[in-house]
Design an enzyme around this catalytic site. Sequence first.
Site, PDB file in Angstrom:
ATOM      1  N   ASP A  43       0.837  -1.196   0.000  1.00  0.00           N
ATOM      2  CA  ASP A  43       0.000   0.000   0.000  1.00  0.00           C
ATOM      3  C   ASP A  43       0.873   1.247   0.000  1.00  0.00           C
ATOM      4  OD1 ASP A  43      -2.858   1.221   0.682  1.00  0.00           O
ATOM      5  OD2 ASP A  43      -1.372   2.260   1.923  1.00  0.00           O
ATOM      6  N   TYR A  48       3.280   9.607  -0.295  1.00  0.00           N
ATOM      7  CA  TYR A  48       4.303   8.974   0.550  1.00  0.00           C
ATOM      8  C   TYR A  48       5.698   9.162  -0.039  1.00  0.00           C
ATOM      9  CZ  TYR A  48       0.284   6.424   2.535  1.00  0.00           C
ATOM     10  OH  TYR A  48      -0.914   6.068   3.102  1.00  0.00           O
ATOM     11  N   LYS A  73      -2.449   5.951  -4.429  1.00  0.00           N
ATOM     12  CA  LYS A  73      -3.534   6.899  -4.125  1.00  0.00           C
ATOM     13  C   LYS A  73      -3.284   8.246  -4.789  1.00  0.00           C
ATOM     14  CE  LYS A  73      -3.630   4.722   0.457  1.00  0.00           C
ATOM     15  NZ  LYS A  73      -2.210   4.567   0.852  1.00  0.00           N
ATOM     16  N   HIS A 106      -7.420   9.587  -2.204  1.00  0.00           N
ATOM     17  CA  HIS A 106      -6.783   9.511  -0.884  1.00  0.00           C
ATOM     18  C   HIS A 106      -7.666  10.124   0.219  1.00  0.00           C
ATOM     19  CE1 HIS A 106      -2.454   9.348   0.931  1.00  0.00           C
ATOM     20  NE2 HIS A 106      -3.359   9.045   1.847  1.00  0.00           N
TER      21      HIS A 106
END
Length: 274
Positions: A43, A48, A73, A106
């Site tokens: 994930d 990120y 996302k 997201h």
Amino acid sequence: MTLAPLVELNDGRQMPVLGFGTYSINDPALFVEAVAAGYRLLDTATRYDNETQVGQGIADAPVPRDELFVTTKLPGNAHGTDGPRRELEASLERLGLDHVDLYLIHWPNPSADLFVETWKAFIELRDAGLTTSIGVSNFLPEHLDRIVAETGVAPAVNQVELHPYFPQAEQRAADDRLGTITQSWTPIGRGSDLLQNPVLAEIAAKHDVSPAQVVLRWHTLIGAAPIPKSATPDRFRSNLEIFEIDLDEDDLQHIAGLETGQRIGGDPRTHEEY
Ligand SMILES: NC(=O)c1ccc[n+]([C@@H]2O[C@H](COP(=O)([O-])OP(=O)(O)OC[C@H]3O[C@@H](n4cnc5c(N)ncnc54)[C@H](OP(=O)(O)O)[C@@H]3O)[C@@H](O)[C@H]2O)c1
């Protein structure tokens, strides 16, 4: 080696019920080791800032790409009609893949009020094969109702904050009504005292497992799909060894008693993801 069981999605696909959360992990070798340990779901998210490293881990992993389930996302500043394709193509470039298995909005960012247009664009991305399944994250029941009313397409997954302090019964019921799998972020309560809780320590001792394993097993027994993060191989290996843990009614009731109703992360009503 344990592989997580698969859950059926409402689009006919399957997803591992437990995955590897990658937030704040940037070392490709750890992703390789996680796959070697049995994780099949990774994930990540554009925000990120580790899609390149996740992609490197996938390329170096000891199993072929088609045995992995890769989620990423959409960042909040790309909501709308055109942003999703641009962003997913950029994510695929960084990941070194021709498709992901699941693409998530997201956050709903309700003050921008573009999540319906965004969802319509997601349906096109799925139809174009750039992502196999589409879903959302941090969507409240009212957000789900709107996208389904406007498109007739329910998300395969809603990834939300969920742990024993914040078990989200109403949200899970709303997801269930749409056949949407509730996936749990911060499943073991990152940054809180959850894993030090004496109730969990007692249950863990009774079953000769760790508090984290008790919590992760609880997720799967209430019908949620957790994605714990650990950068520590011993921990991430043990986080997958949960499916034989036989929590009983008494254990589940004690865990239910831990609810505080407090979120650790942002509130989707007000949180604006950039
Ligand atoms: N959609 C969203 O808005 C959203 C928001 C937040 C997170 N997420 C996703 O959810 C994933 C998981 O959430 P999270 O990272 O916030 O929190 P989490 O998985 O609940 O907790 C991670 C923390 O727990 C520690 N830990 C892991 N296994 C442990 C064990 N067996 N015993 C003791 N400590 C343990 C980790 O430490 P070490 O790493 O040092 O081992 C880390 O500090 C993220 O990585 C991300 O993929 C999504």
